[in-house]
Design a protein around this motif. Structure first.
Motif, PDB file in Angstrom:
ATOM      1  N   GLU A  15      -3.833  -5.613  13.913  1.00 22.90           N
ATOM      2  CA  GLU A  15      -5.185  -6.011  13.333  1.00 22.90           C
ATOM      3  C   GLU A  15      -5.955  -4.731  14.029  1.00 22.90           C
ATOM      4  O   GLU A  15      -6.832  -4.684  13.448  1.00 22.90           O
ATOM      5  CB  GLU A  15      -4.992  -7.453  13.165  1.00 22.90           C
ATOM      6  N   LEU A  18      -5.983  -1.517  13.243  1.00 20.61           N
ATOM      7  CA  LEU A  18      -6.759  -1.708  11.017  1.00 20.61           C
ATOM      8  C   LEU A  18      -7.993  -1.337  11.850  1.00 20.61           C
ATOM      9  O   LEU A  18      -8.574  -0.942  10.980  1.00 20.61           O
ATOM     10  CB  LEU A  18      -5.956  -3.242  10.893  1.00 20.61           C
ATOM     11  N   THR A  19      -8.314  -2.766  12.172  1.00 18.15           N
ATOM     12  CA  THR A  19      -9.810  -2.737  12.141  1.00 18.15           C
ATOM     13  C   THR A  19     -10.388  -1.488  12.938  1.00 18.15           C
ATOM     14  O   THR A  19     -11.448  -1.075  12.393  1.00 18.15           O
ATOM     15  CB  THR A  19     -10.465  -3.866  13.338  1.00 18.15           C
ATOM     16  N   ARG A  22      -9.494   1.645  10.316  1.00 16.39           N
ATOM     17  CA  ARG A  22     -10.204   1.112   8.148  1.00 16.39           C
ATOM     18  C   ARG A  22     -11.440   0.730   8.067  1.00 16.39           C
ATOM     19  O   ARG A  22     -11.460  -0.059   6.803  1.00 16.39           O
ATOM     20  CB  ARG A  22      -8.813   0.523   7.743  1.00 16.39           C
ATOM     21  N   ARG A  23     -12.444   0.326   8.910  1.00 15.62           N
ATOM     22  CA  ARG A  23     -13.468   0.013   8.547  1.00 15.62           C
ATOM     23  C   ARG A  23     -14.639   0.648   7.846  1.00 15.62           C
ATOM     24  O   ARG A  23     -13.978   2.075   7.351  1.00 15.62           O
ATOM     25  CB  ARG A  23     -13.918  -0.443   9.874  1.00 15.62           C
ATOM     26  N   LEU A  37     -15.064 -11.752   6.708  1.00 16.56           N
ATOM     27  CA  LEU A  37     -13.711 -10.728   8.077  1.00 16.56           C
ATOM     28  C   LEU A  37     -14.025 -11.505   8.792  1.00 16.56           C
ATOM     29  O   LEU A  37     -12.989 -11.990  10.434  1.00 16.56           O
ATOM     30  CB  LEU A  37     -13.752  -9.222   8.489  1.00 16.56           C
ATOM     31  N   THR A  96      -9.365  -1.605   3.001  1.00 18.11           N
ATOM     32  CA  THR A  96     -10.216  -1.604   4.883  1.00 18.11           C
ATOM     33  C   THR A  96     -10.489  -3.009   4.068  1.00 18.11           C
ATOM     34  O   THR A  96     -10.039  -4.026   4.472  1.00 18.11           O
ATOM     35  CB  THR A  96     -12.310  -1.368   4.061  1.00 18.11           C
ATOM     36  N   VAL A  97     -10.849  -3.166   6.088  1.00 22.57           N
ATOM     37  CA  VAL A  97     -10.561  -4.379   6.650  1.00 22.57           C
ATOM     38  C   VAL A  97     -12.105  -5.144   6.224  1.00 22.57           C
ATOM     39  O   VAL A  97     -11.721  -6.340   6.545  1.00 22.57           O
ATOM     40  CB  VAL A  97     -10.424  -4.497   8.033  1.00 22.57           C
ATOM     41  N   ASP A  98     -12.817  -4.624   5.798  1.00 26.92           N
ATOM     42  CA  ASP A  98     -13.997  -5.167   5.272  1.00 26.92           C
ATOM     43  C   ASP A  98     -14.358  -5.227   3.754  1.00 26.92           C
ATOM     44  O   ASP A  98     -14.012  -3.864   3.074  1.00 26.92           O
ATOM     45  CB  ASP A  98     -15.615  -4.771   6.004  1.00 26.92           C
TER      46      ASP A  98
END
Length: 186
Positions: A15, A18-19, A22-23, A37, A96-98
């Motif tokens: 995670e 990813l953060t 992929r933000r 998030l 995206t994570v957000d």
């Protein structure tokens, strides 16, 4: 190192990766995350800590056949992370994570998205079921899964509202054809 600790570290590293990568940094997209998030991260940290505490402090809630449950937990955890990453790879640049809607956002209906609308969340929740099973305590399972499940349902609502607004009838038709997390059930 215990299975629970190892799985927790694998999830955390996954995670954090990813953060970091992929933000949304989009100049054309519209962020619609509404702090989900942050809420999801906070709920995960508190729930996992509480679950570990409960597992240690409430031995009366221990599951029988601990080794079998732990093994099943590891299998579910790995399956969950694989499903999550399959969904992320399938979405490609739209993940995206957000929560962010791009100007050229498209509905993705291939891969695991043919079966459920949120396979990434199905995967992460399956991973948490697996993690909780490795703790060998039914009360810890409940303490971990209930709040995390509620947090992800809230996030799914935010995402679905954003996607419905951006994609209109195409997304609402997709919502009618697919379940959120579990094929044929929910």
């Amino acid at each position: 190192m215990s299975a629970s600790l190892l799985l927790g570290l694998v999830y955390l590293i996954s995670e954090l990766l990813l953060t970091a990568t992929r933000r949304s940094r989009s100049r054309t997209g519209t962020k619609q995350d509404r702090s989900t998030l942050r809420v999801v991260w906070l709920v995960i940290v508190v729930s996992v800590a509480a679950g570990i505490h409960v597992a240690k402090q409430w031995p009366a809630a221990a599951l029988p056949y601990h080794r079998r449950f732990a093994f099943a937990g590891v299998v579910l955890f790995v399956a969950g992370l694989l499903l999550r990453w399959w969904a992320i790879i399938t979405l490609g640049r739209f993940f995206t994570v957000d929560v962010t809607i791009e100007k050229d956002h498209e509905l993705v209906e291939r891969g695991p998205f043919r079966i459920v609308r949120h396979p990434s969340y199905t995967g992460v929740l399956l991973a948490f079921v697996g993690f909780a099973l490795t703790l060998g305590n039914w009360a810890a399972l409940f303490v971990i899964l209930l709040p995390i499940g509620v947090a992800f349902i809230h996030r799914m609502n935010v995402e679905e509202n954003a996607l419905s607004g951006a994609l209109g009838p195409q997304y609402t038709d997709y919502m009618r054809r697919t379940k959120r997390l579990v094929p044929f059930i929910y």
